[in-house]
Every structure is written in structure tokens, then in C-alpha cells.
Design an enzyme around this catalytic site. Sequence first.
Site, PDB file in Angstrom:
ATOM      1  N   ASP A   1       0.828  -1.208   0.000  1.00  0.00           N
ATOM      2  CA  ASP A   1       0.000   0.000   0.000  1.00  0.00           C
ATOM      3  C   ASP A   1       0.866   1.262   0.000  1.00  0.00           C
ATOM      4  OD1 ASP A   1      -2.270   1.502   0.038  1.00  0.00           O
ATOM      5  OD2 ASP A   1      -2.800   1.089   2.127  1.00  0.00           O
TER       6      ASP A   1
ATOM      7  N   LEU B   1      10.475 -20.641  -4.262  1.00  0.00           N
ATOM      8  CA  LEU B   1       9.528 -19.694  -3.660  1.00  0.00           C
ATOM      9  C   LEU B   1       8.205 -19.814  -4.408  1.00  0.00           C
ATOM     10  CD1 LEU B   1       8.958 -17.083  -1.826  1.00  0.00           C
ATOM     11  CD2 LEU B   1       9.468 -15.768  -3.878  1.00  0.00           C
TER      12      LEU B   1
ATOM     13  N   HIS C   1       2.928   3.547  -9.023  1.00  0.00           N
ATOM     14  CA  HIS C   1       2.742   2.129  -9.355  1.00  0.00           C
ATOM     15  C   HIS C   1       3.981   1.570 -10.056  1.00  0.00           C
ATOM     16  CE1 HIS C   1      -1.209   2.027  -7.804  1.00  0.00           C
ATOM     17  NE2 HIS C   1      -1.775   2.766  -8.740  1.00  0.00           N
TER      18      HIS C   1
HETATM   19  C1  FPP Z   1      -1.969   0.311  -3.290  1.00  0.00           C
HETATM   20  O1  FPP Z   1      -1.417   1.602  -3.354  1.00  0.00           O
HETATM   21  C2  FPP Z   1      -1.456  -0.480  -4.374  1.00  0.00           C
HETATM   22  C3  FPP Z   1      -2.198  -1.105  -5.334  1.00  0.00           C
HETATM   23  C4  FPP Z   1      -3.656  -1.059  -5.392  1.00  0.00           C
HETATM   24  C5  FPP Z   1      -1.574  -1.860  -6.393  1.00  0.00           C
HETATM   25  C6  FPP Z   1      -0.374  -2.630  -5.971  1.00  0.00           C
HETATM   26  C7  FPP Z   1       0.436  -2.835  -7.160  1.00  0.00           C
HETATM   27  C8  FPP Z   1       1.775  -2.819  -7.244  1.00  0.00           C
HETATM   28  C9  FPP Z   1       2.685  -2.640  -6.116  1.00  0.00           C
HETATM   29  C10 FPP Z   1       2.439  -3.025  -8.504  1.00  0.00           C
HETATM   30  C11 FPP Z   1       2.601  -4.474  -8.844  1.00  0.00           C
HETATM   31  C12 FPP Z   1       1.371  -4.837  -9.515  1.00  0.00           C
HETATM   32  C13 FPP Z   1       1.094  -5.986 -10.130  1.00  0.00           C
HETATM   33  C14 FPP Z   1      -0.184  -6.010 -10.837  1.00  0.00           C
HETATM   34  C15 FPP Z   1       1.952  -7.184 -10.151  1.00  0.00           C
HETATM   35  P1  FPP Z   1      -2.409   2.807  -3.582  1.00  0.00           P
HETATM   36  O2  FPP Z   1      -2.439   3.112  -5.020  1.00  0.00           O
HETATM   37  O3  FPP Z   1      -3.737   2.488  -2.979  1.00  0.00           O
HETATM   38  O4  FPP Z   1      -1.695   3.922  -2.791  1.00  0.00           O
HETATM   39  P2  FPP Z   1      -2.413   5.094  -1.968  1.00  0.00           P
HETATM   40  O5  FPP Z   1      -3.253   4.436  -0.911  1.00  0.00           O
HETATM   41  O6  FPP Z   1      -1.260   5.838  -1.401  1.00  0.00           O
HETATM   42  O7  FPP Z   1      -3.201   5.897  -2.955  1.00  0.00           O
END
Ligand code: FPP
Length: 260
Positions: free
Chosen positions: A30, A141, A47
Site C-alpha cells: 500500500d 519460492l 505504481h
Molecule cells: C496500493 O497503493 C497499491 C495497489 C492497489 C496496487 C499494488 C500494485 C503494485 C505494487 C504493482 C505491482 C502490480 C502488479 C499487478 C503485479 P495505492 O495506489 O492504494 O496507494 P495510496 O493508498 O497511497 O493511494
Amino acid sequence: MALLTRENGHARLDLPPLEKVPTHVAIIMDGNGRWARQRGLPRSEGHRQGTENLRHIIRAAVEFGVSIMTIYAFSTENWSRPRREVRLLMRILEMMIDRELQELYDEGVQIRHIGELNGIESRLARKVRDACDYTRGNQRLILNVAFNYGGRDEIVHAVQRIVRDGIPAHAITEATISDYVYTSDLPDPDLIIRTSGECRLSNFLIWQGAYSEIYTTETYWPAFDREEFHKALAAYGKRRRRFGRTDEQIDAEYRLPGQA
Ligand code: FPP
């Protein structure tokens, strides 16, 4: 004690050995958006950096001896994000498979998918299935990618399949449900890590996480590096897992034979 060493010309902290390595670590990655906002960058950049970080954490998991890692990449609730962002997250998964599959294979990573592929664009769904098939024989893994995953949705699907299989109500136990969730052949997560300071499960592994240790950190996912990951595993090593029992019972279990 941490020493600074050099690897491929890069400074790298050499970390002390871990007392106890969790078998199964689950991660709620997150804070990509906030990481980007803090730097005046678009969410997409968060991202992108989050994806880059995931590559490092997968390698660190192999290095630290974690056997199973489950990552929350796209939840059933994430469909409500702006369409552009949803498309981007789909594209990221596709790109990761295209770019990283061979290297992950060579490192002994077995890729699995948990969640529903129904509802995912057919080309991406096929790529996910192919990546899972390709790496099926790997053992170093197990990487469970939770994509279009929701814990409640998982339980609903489990119950539907139990009913479809004609299992009578009196025969249904906790073990039955465990046999019908996506992770049926895997142990429950020992540790669930959530980055960015939030302290919720957000519909992630709500069945399997009943007794998981939870570790949260203020660090946003793109900045959650190998050292931070090590810190989380070290913190896990200090936890006493009681599974409903008392401290005295746990002490007795750890007492050496012959000790009073
Ligand atoms: C939450 O951060 C993150 C996500 C919803 C996506 C997680 C994805 C990745 C780390 C990239 C790897 C992805 C894949 C598909 C393999 P947020 O966008 O909610 O952050 P915020 O809460 O600060 O807005």
C-alpha cells in the site's frame, strides 16, 4: 549489527541472520499513490516504482529463505478506481509477466494466481495461466499473486463449490473450508505485512489470516526495501504465537527435556 558491503558496485547493507523465518509471508503493498504525491509525481509513477520494488522484494524473499509469498496486487474493490488506473494495473501485470517471467523461472519461483480470472481480459487471463503452467515445477519460492482477489468473494466461491460437490451440512468443518479456498494446499500466512501506515486487512486473506501475525509500517510500498523487509521478518522472530493457548503452555512446550 549491520555491515556495509559492495555488490555489483552498489553499496549494500549486509544484514544479521534471522532467528526465525516465516514460511508464508503475505504483503499488502500500500502507498504507491501517496509516495508519488509526496514527490509531485503522477500516481502511475507510484505504481511503476511499486512494481520495481516488488522485483527486489521477491528476490529478497528468496534470499531470506521465505518459502511462500502472497502479494495483494489487485482487489475486487479496486475495480472502482478510475478506469485509467484499472487499465494501468492490468498492463503492469502483463508487463511483469512479459519482462520478468524468465528471470523468475530461473530463480526457482513458482507463480500462482489467486482470485478470479473471469472478468479479466482474455489475453491477460491466458498469460497468467501460461505463467503459472510454465513455472509449475519450481520449488524455491511460491509466489501467489492475488489479482482480482477478495477474501469474502473467495469464501463465497468456496461455499458454492462445497454445495455443488454435495457435501452435507453436518460434514462441513473448518478444514472443509480450508480445502476449498484458493490456498488449499498451502499453510496459512505466518506474517501479513501492510505498508503505508494503514492497519486493516482490507478483505485480504480473511480466512487464512485468522492467526497471522500482522506487521505494519509507515513506509510507503515503493520505499519498502530489502532492509525494511528484513526488519519486518526480524520483528516476526520476536513474536510469541499462542494460537489461543496461555503463555505457561507455550513455556512448557519450549522447556528442554529434563528441565523442571
Ligand atoms: C496500493 O497503493 C497499491 C495497489 C492497489 C496496487 C499494488 C500494485 C503494485 C505494487 C504493482 C505491482 C502490480 C502488479 C499487478 C503485479 P495505492 O495506489 O492504494 O496507494 P495510496 O493508498 O497511497 O493511494
